[in-house]
Structure formats: C-alpha cells, structure tokens
Design a protein around this motif. Structure first.
Motif, PDB file in Angstrom:
ATOM      1  N   THR A 104      -4.393  39.122   8.174  1.00 26.01           N
ATOM      2  CA  THR A 104      -3.636  37.997   7.610  1.00 26.01           C
ATOM      3  C   THR A 104      -2.430  38.493   6.823  1.00 26.01           C
ATOM      4  O   THR A 104      -1.326  37.932   6.920  1.00 26.01           O
ATOM      5  CB  THR A 104      -4.543  37.144   6.719  1.00 26.01           C
ATOM      6  N   GLU A 107       0.456  39.345   9.066  1.00 24.98           N
ATOM      7  CA  GLU A 107       1.157  38.152   9.554  1.00 24.98           C
ATOM      8  C   GLU A 107       2.049  37.554   8.477  1.00 24.98           C
ATOM      9  O   GLU A 107       3.164  37.096   8.756  1.00 24.98           O
ATOM     10  CB  GLU A 107       0.151  37.113  10.045  1.00 24.98           C
ATOM     11  N   LYS A 110       5.170  39.573   8.157  1.00 24.15           N
ATOM     12  CA  LYS A 110       6.074  39.337   9.282  1.00 24.15           C
ATOM     13  C   LYS A 110       6.970  38.131   9.010  1.00 24.15           C
ATOM     14  O   LYS A 110       8.097  38.061   9.497  1.00 24.15           O
ATOM     15  CB  LYS A 110       5.270  39.129  10.567  1.00 24.15           C
ATOM     16  N   GLU A 111       6.445  37.174   8.210  1.00 17.30           N
ATOM     17  CA  GLU A 111       7.225  35.991   7.830  1.00 17.30           C
ATOM     18  C   GLU A 111       8.072  36.237   6.584  1.00 17.30           C
ATOM     19  O   GLU A 111       8.746  35.327   6.100  1.00 17.30           O
ATOM     20  CB  GLU A 111       6.288  34.806   7.586  1.00 17.30           C
ATOM     21  N   PHE A 210      -1.279  29.831   7.905  1.00 18.10           N
ATOM     22  CA  PHE A 210      -1.924  31.008   8.481  1.00 18.10           C
ATOM     23  C   PHE A 210      -3.390  30.700   8.774  1.00 18.10           C
ATOM     24  O   PHE A 210      -4.216  30.637   7.866  1.00 18.10           O
ATOM     25  CB  PHE A 210      -1.775  32.198   7.537  1.00 18.10           C
ATOM     26  N   ILE A 215      -5.655  34.452  13.667  1.00 22.50           N
ATOM     27  CA  ILE A 215      -5.029  35.730  13.306  1.00 22.50           C
ATOM     28  C   ILE A 215      -6.032  36.870  13.489  1.00 22.50           C
ATOM     29  O   ILE A 215      -5.705  37.928  14.039  1.00 22.50           O
ATOM     30  CB  ILE A 215      -4.516  35.678  11.858  1.00 22.50           C
ATOM     31  N   GLU A 218      -6.631  37.646  17.175  1.00 20.72           N
ATOM     32  CA  GLU A 218      -5.529  38.390  17.789  1.00 20.72           C
ATOM     33  C   GLU A 218      -5.637  39.878  17.461  1.00 20.72           C
ATOM     34  O   GLU A 218      -5.397  40.740  18.325  1.00 20.72           O
ATOM     35  CB  GLU A 218      -4.187  37.842  17.296  1.00 20.72           C
ATOM     36  N   SER A 219      -6.034  40.175  16.238  1.00 15.28           N
ATOM     37  CA  SER A 219      -6.240  41.558  15.849  1.00 15.28           C
ATOM     38  C   SER A 219      -7.401  42.191  16.628  1.00 15.28           C
ATOM     39  O   SER A 219      -7.346  43.361  17.024  1.00 15.28           O
ATOM     40  CB  SER A 219      -6.517  41.632  14.340  1.00 15.28           C
TER      41      SER A 219
END
Length: 235
Positions: A104, A107, A110-111, A210, A215, A218-219
């Motif tokens: 998390t 992610e 990344k934002e 989020f 998330i 995906e990991s």
C-alpha cells in the motif's frame, strides 16, 4: 509459477475476494486456462474474535506453519489487522510474507502523497503497526478523531461486513468518515480493512482511494510470476 499460501477466514468474505482477484490476475497475465497455484488455510474467525486479535498470535502462526509445511513459496495474511503479527512471524519462518502495508505504501508514493486517511478495524487504526509501516515511507496517517466513530466502524466491519451484509446506511456513514479525514488534510483514503471495499470505493471520491485488497493481490501476482515490483522513493 510460485505457490502462494493464504491465511484466510479473517474473514471468509474478503478471502473470497483474494482468491477471485488472484486467479483473475494470473489469467489476465498468462491467458488460456492458467490460474494461481495456492493453498488456503482458512481459520474460524469466531476463534479469533473470542480470543481477541492481540491474543491470536498462536492461531495465525499455526496457520503459517501449516502452509510452510505444504511447501508454499510465500505467505499472505488475508487481513490488514493480521499484520499486527507480520514482523514476528517473519522472524520465525524462512519464506517471505508479502506485506499489505508495504504494498500500500508503494502505491501511495506512486501518487506522490504524504498524508492519507486510514479506515480499518479499531486495531489497525489505533495500534502503531500499520502506521509505522507507512511511516517508513514518510507517509503520515490520520484516523477518525472521535472514539465513537472508531467504535462504530469496528462494529460495522465485525457485525455486518464480516458476515457479508452491506447496507446503504453503513455506506453513507463510511463516506462521511472518509470526508471527515479529507477535511483534515488527507490527500487520499486507505481502505485499510479487506472488507471495506464491499461498501465504498474510488467511485465515491475524487481523491485517490487505496483498496488494500486489490493492491495486495497485485503484489502477490508480481511475486508469483517473478514480475519486478516498482521501487518507491521513500522521500
């Protein structure tokens, strides 16, 4: 493909999502009839509720040991709150735990955000294990300031979402909790309980949301297929 060991049943409703999203994701990557290689050790959530999360290390660790003995390549704890024990369990086993908080945090970075609101169980919100993982990435975390709100969130998660019940009234309340965090400066909202996406999601807000379940999955997919995960700048 690497084999994934899931500690599930915490609760069974979110474990269903893990299994579905993982297999969908693997199939999207590989096509054909490909699906995930995984083993689920599904606990009786009532046992954890009766003992209390803070007293449930032996239950969670026992499930992890069962999975290790089944020759899985990594462990997944299918609940944010279960990561209360992640570091301790990791110190006792030789295969990796794919950490939901770390996934998390990557992610969020990344934002390019540095302050987020956290909604989850009272344990995830009030204890420091989750916030500290985000803090490692220089992310500030805020939670609802009113104790009654924290208790109400806990009640909805435990007695509604954990049983698969979704109501418009509870959805409205959760949108209100999130908007309260946004008013206090949150640049995004973490759905820090794997059941909360049953109620609210990105479509309910303009700021980034989020979904920790997706998330995390995906990991897991990246690990299972040896896809290099992105490196987050911790600054």
């Amino acid at each position: 493909m690497k084999k994934i060991g899931f500690v599930g049943g915490i609760s069974w409703t979110s474990t269903l999502d893990y299994y579905k999203y993982l297999n969908q994701g693997i199939n999207e990557k590989l096509g054909g009839l490909n699906s995930a290689e995984c083993i689920i050790n599904s606990l009786n959530f009532s046992d954890i509720q009766n003992k209390g999360w803070t007293n449930s290390f032996d239950l969670i660790f026992g499930a992890c040991k069962n999975l290790v003995s089944s020759n899985v390549d990594a462990i997944v704890l299918c609940a944010n709150t279960a990561h209360l024990f992640a570091d301790k369990i990791q110190s006792k086993i030789d295969i990796p735990i794919i950490h939901i908080g770390e996934a998390t945090a990557i992610e969020i970075k990344k934002e390019k955000l540095n302050k987020v609101g956290l909604l989850g169980t009272k344990f995830t919100m009030e204890m420091d294990f989750y916030r500290n993982k985000l803090k490692e990435y220089n992310i500030e975390t805020i939670i609802p300031s009113e104790k009654k709100d924290v208790e109400e969130i806990q009640d909805i998660v435990k007695n509604e979402l954990g049983k698969g019940f979704v109501t418009k009234e509870s959805k409205k309340k959760f949108i209100g909790y999130a908007n309260g965090l946004i008013e206090r400066g949150a640049q995004g909202i973490i759905l820090g309980c794997t059941e909360i996406p049953m109620l609210i999601g990105q479509e309910d807000f303009k700021l980034p949301v989020f979904d920790t379940t997706k998330i995390h999955v995906e990991s897991i997919i990246n690990f299972a297929l040896d896809i290099e995960k992105p490196v987050a700048n911790n600054v």
